[in-house]
Design an enzyme around this catalytic site. Structure first.
Site, PDB file in Angstrom:
ATOM      1  N   HIS A 177       0.855  -1.189   0.000  1.00  0.00           N
ATOM      2  CA  HIS A 177       0.000   0.000   0.000  1.00  0.00           C
ATOM      3  C   HIS A 177       0.891   1.240   0.000  1.00  0.00           C
ATOM      4  O   HIS A 177       2.121   1.134   0.108  1.00  0.00           O
ATOM      5  CB  HIS A 177      -0.968   0.009   1.180  1.00  0.00           C
ATOM      6  N   HIS A 218       1.295   3.938   1.993  1.00  0.00           N
ATOM      7  CA  HIS A 218       1.809   4.687   3.134  1.00  0.00           C
ATOM      8  C   HIS A 218       3.335   4.730   3.015  1.00  0.00           C
ATOM      9  O   HIS A 218       3.973   3.744   2.611  1.00  0.00           O
ATOM     10  CB  HIS A 218       1.391   4.032   4.455  1.00  0.00           C
ATOM     11  N   ASP A 275       5.917   4.526   4.869  1.00  0.00           N
ATOM     12  CA  ASP A 275       6.831   3.572   5.494  1.00  0.00           C
ATOM     13  C   ASP A 275       6.873   2.237   4.765  1.00  0.00           C
ATOM     14  O   ASP A 275       7.615   1.334   5.155  1.00  0.00           O
ATOM     15  CB  ASP A 275       6.470   3.363   6.973  1.00  0.00           C
ATOM     16  N   HIS A 276       6.104   2.123   3.676  1.00  0.00           N
ATOM     17  CA  HIS A 276       6.118   0.896   2.887  1.00  0.00           C
ATOM     18  C   HIS A 276       6.608   1.110   1.456  1.00  0.00           C
ATOM     19  O   HIS A 276       6.788   0.132   0.735  1.00  0.00           O
ATOM     20  CB  HIS A 276       4.719   0.276   2.860  1.00  0.00           C
ATOM     21  N   ASP A 293      -0.198  -4.018   6.728  1.00  0.00           N
ATOM     22  CA  ASP A 293      -1.041  -3.253   7.644  1.00  0.00           C
ATOM     23  C   ASP A 293      -2.522  -3.592   7.446  1.00  0.00           C
ATOM     24  O   ASP A 293      -3.060  -3.462   6.347  1.00  0.00           O
ATOM     25  CB  ASP A 293      -0.837  -1.755   7.414  1.00  0.00           C
ATOM     26  N   HIS A 315       6.152  -5.050  12.290  1.00  0.00           N
ATOM     27  CA  HIS A 315       5.513  -3.736  12.191  1.00  0.00           C
ATOM     28  C   HIS A 315       5.241  -3.171  13.577  1.00  0.00           C
ATOM     29  O   HIS A 315       4.160  -2.669  13.879  1.00  0.00           O
ATOM     30  CB  HIS A 315       4.229  -3.800  11.361  1.00  0.00           C
TER      31      HIS A 315
END
Length: 305
Positions: free
Chosen positions: A63, A65, A67-68, A213, A271
């Site tokens: 996805h 976001h 941090d990914h 997530d 995570h």
């Protein structure tokens, strides 16, 4: 048995700390290397592994976001500086496609390799990658934006030759591949020797599910049933259950419930929220539900077996 390993590059949540980096892993299966998520610092973490940059076939982004995915363009730029020529395939939600094209044109002009973008529908469970030895399929998840996980499935291998029986029946080398594929053997006297006498069973096919997530999904286990190893985000322990609900994340206990209900062989936790200076509480709560739970950590390598 051929290698099937998970290299942990980053297992922290949105805020990088001195202990953990944002999400990224390398899945090594049958001498092929795939990256799953690519947060900031991924290429530095990759430097610390024994995986050469040019061995990465594809990157799967769960996805959008930061941090990914914020480490992706920097890593592609480094690939170019290292003289990569093989195509790099990127599987990600469609919204990344246009942004990635603009970033590559601005920061990575003149690459000697092609970046091939594959749009992923995060709402469907579908096979998005298929070759002779494995498939990768999407696992729809529920987060604050479109998000999916990825299920790596090894295809069944061939049976193992029994050398003593091959020698006994004087079977020519030219027929060994047919024997491994399951064929019987008929000798010169017309006697049929069943394949089960000439071979032993193939190694069991293994699988790895990466659940990024997501809030707790009571039915998620149906999509990852009997998986060999399950990675499921475990951002919080029970003390932050309300935050998990608010931000569409999961607790370690909820991750363990998915593993238990799926009859997984093992559970990999990750995570982690920066709130926890010691993840032992996360591991303890998971083990209460699913004993074969493990903590991921940067630099660790886990065998899928």
């Amino acid at each position: 048995m051929t290698p099937f390993r998970i290299h942990i590059l980053g297992c922290g949540s949105a805020l990088p700390t001195m202990r953990h980096s944002p999400s990224s892993q390398v899945v090594e299966i049958r001498d092929k290397f795939f990256m799953v998520d690519c947060g900031e610092g991924t290429q530095l973490a990759l430097r610390r592994t024994h995986v050469h940059f040019n061995k990465i076939i594809a990157v799967f982004i769960s996805h959008l976001h930061g941090d990914h995915c914020l480490g992706l363009v920097g890593m592609i730029s480094t690939f170019g500086l290292l003289g990569r020529t093989a195509p790099l395939h990127v599987y990600a939600p469609k919204e990344l496609g246009e942004m990635l094209t603009g970033q590559l044109e601005f920061f990575c002009h003149g690459l000697d390799f092609e970046v091939v973008f594959h749009e992923v529908d995060t709402e469907k469970n579908a096979v998005i990658y298929d070759d002779r030895s494995l498939t990768v399929e999407t696992i729809p998840l529920q987060h604050r934006m479109p998000c999916c996980g990825f299920l790596f499935r090894e295809k069944p291998g061939k049976r193992h030759i029994r050398r003593d029986m091959i020698d006994f029946y004087k079977i020519p080398i030219s027929q060994l591949e047919n024997i491994r594929s399951g064929m019987d053997w008929t000798d010169e006297d017309g006697e049929t020797v069943e394949n089960e006498r000439l071979t032993t069973p193939a190694d069991p096919a293994r699988s790895y599910a990466y659940c990024s997530d997501t809030k707790y999904i009571p039915t998620l286990h149906e999509l990852v049933r009997d998986v060999t190893m399950l990675y499921h985000e475990s951002t919080y322990a029970d003390d932050n259950l309300e935050k998990a609900k608010l931000y569409y994340h999961s607790t370690a206990r909820q991750a363990a419930q998915v593993a238990r209900d799926a009859h997984a062989k093992s559970l990999l936790l990750g995570h982690y929220s920066q709130r926890y200076l010691d993840e032992s509480v996360i591991l303890k709560e998971a083990k209460e539900i699913f004993p074969n739970s493990l903590l991921s950590a940067e630099g660790k390598v886990f065998d899928v077996k």
